[in-house]
Design an enzyme around this catalytic site. Sequence first.
Site, mmCIF file in Angstrom:
data_model
loop_
_atom_site.group_PDB
_atom_site.id
_atom_site.type_symbol
_atom_site.label_atom_id
_atom_site.label_comp_id
_atom_site.label_asym_id
_atom_site.label_seq_id
_atom_site.Cartn_x
_atom_site.Cartn_y
_atom_site.Cartn_z
ATOM 1 N N LYS A 1 0.845 -1.201 0.000
ATOM 2 C CA LYS A 1 0.000 0.000 0.000
ATOM 3 C C LYS A 1 0.881 1.251 0.000
ATOM 4 O O LYS A 1 0.666 2.169 -0.773
ATOM 5 C CB LYS A 1 -0.932 -0.031 1.220
ATOM 6 N N GLU B 1 10.347 -4.637 4.895
ATOM 7 C CA GLU B 1 10.466 -6.026 4.428
ATOM 8 C C GLU B 1 10.237 -6.111 2.922
ATOM 9 O O GLU B 1 10.997 -6.758 2.188
ATOM 10 C CB GLU B 1 9.426 -6.920 5.142
ATOM 11 N N GLY C 1 -4.920 -1.854 4.766
ATOM 12 C CA GLY C 1 -4.116 -2.981 4.279
ATOM 13 C C GLY C 1 -4.796 -4.323 4.520
ATOM 14 O O GLY C 1 -4.849 -5.183 3.638
ATOM 15 N N ARG C 2 -5.352 -4.513 5.717
ATOM 16 C CA ARG C 2 -5.949 -5.809 6.046
ATOM 17 C C ARG C 2 -7.345 -5.972 5.453
ATOM 18 O O ARG C 2 -7.996 -7.002 5.662
ATOM 19 C CB ARG C 2 -5.962 -6.002 7.565
ATOM 20 N N GLU D 1 -5.148 -6.824 14.396
ATOM 21 C CA GLU D 1 -4.641 -5.489 14.069
ATOM 22 C C GLU D 1 -5.794 -4.476 14.130
ATOM 23 O O GLU D 1 -5.585 -3.308 14.424
ATOM 24 C CB GLU D 1 -3.984 -5.489 12.674
ATOM 25 N N LYS E 1 9.021 -0.852 14.413
ATOM 26 C CA LYS E 1 9.613 -0.509 13.106
ATOM 27 C C LYS E 1 10.691 0.552 13.295
ATOM 28 O O LYS E 1 11.786 0.460 12.735
ATOM 29 C CB LYS E 1 8.547 0.071 12.163
HETATM 30 O O1 F6P Z 1 2.926 -2.776 9.816
HETATM 31 C C1 F6P Z 1 1.590 -3.075 9.642
HETATM 32 C C2 F6P Z 1 1.146 -2.801 8.229
HETATM 33 O O2 F6P Z 1 1.075 -1.437 8.025
HETATM 34 C C3 F6P Z 1 -0.166 -3.484 7.919
HETATM 35 O O3 F6P Z 1 -1.248 -2.751 8.354
HETATM 36 C C4 F6P Z 1 -0.071 -3.645 6.449
HETATM 37 O O4 F6P Z 1 -0.994 -4.588 5.970
HETATM 38 C C5 F6P Z 1 1.360 -4.073 6.304
HETATM 39 O O5 F6P Z 1 2.056 -3.340 7.277
HETATM 40 C C6 F6P Z 1 1.975 -3.870 4.942
HETATM 41 O O6 F6P Z 1 1.936 -2.535 4.562
HETATM 42 P P1 F6P Z 1 2.151 -2.116 3.068
HETATM 43 O O7 F6P Z 1 1.088 -2.741 2.246
HETATM 44 O O8 F6P Z 1 2.093 -0.625 3.058
HETATM 45 O O9 F6P Z 1 3.509 -2.613 2.636
#
Ligand code: F6P
Length: 540
Positions: free
Chosen positions: A206, A212, A267-268, A353, A504
């Site tokens: 997102k 990661e 995201g979720r 979450e 983080k």
């Molecule tokens: O760290 C939690 C989070 O922000 C989740 O809410 C999200 O689904 C995930 O990290 C991945 O985020 P992104 O899609 O921005 O990489």
Amino acid sequence: MKALNLLPAWRALTVHHAKIRDVHMRKLFADDPDRAERFSVEGAGLFLDYSKNRITDETISLLLQLAEARGVTQRRDAMFAGEIINTTERRAVLHVALRAPRGTRITLDGSDIVPDVHKVLDAMGVFTTRLRNGGFTGHTGKRIRNIVNIGIGGSYLGPEMAYRALRPCSDRSMRFRFVANVDGADFNEATLDLNAEETLFIISSKTFTTLETMTNAATARTWLVQKLGSEAAVGKHFAAVSTNIGGATKFGIDPANIFGFWDWVGGRYSMDSAIGLSTMIAVGPDNFSEMLAGFHEMDEHFRSAPPARNLPMLLGLLSVWYNNFFGAQTLGIMPYAAHLARFPAYLQQLQMESNGKHVDLDGRAVDYQTGPIIWGEPGTDGQHSFYQLLHQGTKLIPCDMIGFCQKLSPYAEQHDVLMANLFAQAEALAFGKTEAELQAENSPDFQTPFRVMEGNRPTNMILADKLDPRTLGSLVALYEHSVFTQGAIWAIDSFDQWGVELGKALANVIIPELRHGAEPKLAHDASTNALISRYRRQRR
Ligand code: F6P
């Protein structure tokens, strides 16, 4: 907002709980032969039997009064109307627009957002079709056969869960892999046997900033360029899904292969947005549309069914009942379907979450429990590992059991065995086995106390005809709206996730401290300093 424990419905539930907490389901069923019929409800292709709960009509009536007092339906309507209900991030919450049929109107700041949703879906459809029919080829002209989704959290769990769930209708000539962990072993194992000429990486993020995902994306890029010997190959072997189009373009991804979504999709809550690109490639645009139709059907049910017949509301209220009145800490999710192996993990993020919050919408510390711990494994596997504790342990663990009437394999008799186990477990959990029953079966006296099964363990039984794209959509939406209902009762923001930020930030401080050669002086607590020092010494 009035304090939760001062509400008349909450107080009445507290009194009612004291009256009912020791009543056994054996008695509830014996006294009330119509119970199974009355405590079951159907909607959007799902059947919910909630009769094996420690409830009476009064319980349900009080829980519905609580929902009314907390304005669950008003909050639901505010969500559908595009109001800023994610107040801490100042965002609307409109994942329901992702599955709104063409021609429906959902407005945000006065403009209809449904046409934009369909523009992206159409673009995904064109891309998917070209990939599946071989029209889109890699740098060396070979057909793409391997899809590697790189993403984490909501940008990983939904795609992986959906791919596994819908494998029977996936293109079996293609391989799908999912890389999430920043441990390089995850990327390595996922790509070891892949031919780079036939591989497409989808960078799903997102924000397009997640450590990661960005780390794995950079590794993927190096892997590809090394294998194919040219930077120019990146354009043909990478796609991206993000709200941060600029970030994806800067990474070098061909704008034609970038699919967007919006900040009003959490995201979720995003597996049905462009984040589902790998799902669409696996099952094809028509099946993806079917999945969206299932989501939408449950949205409509949530929006229009009366609370007493509303599956997500009832599921959410029952969760509140055990969480807040019985003090149950966890909720087990037991899908009796091998294809739903990742469904508990998916629901873990969705629920924990969303509802793992310590302050209410006004920023005041809550003095009641919020979201339960979600966990689970598919049946029948769990029966031979942790069900012992469910049956005879000292903790109350409500479970959602999920089953499908039609099989997805050629082995019909095995499906009957699977379903027999599902029904048997719910029966055993509810009714157990008494000392008298054991004696009647000539159980040796010395064993009897160990074999007694107390029962009175609650389950919800969710049944559907078949695990297909449409059912999967309804099932996910059922839980999304159940989470919503619980969040509304607890008056928390189910759509932010501030609790993930500190870890983080601290990792970003420690990363340079671990870099070879530099090894700056450490200024953490004594334990963290010692751990980092030990790692620096031992890693060689
Ligand atoms: O760290 C939690 C989070 O922000 C989740 O809410 C999200 O689904 C995930 O990290 C991945 O985020 P992104 O899609 O921005 O990489």
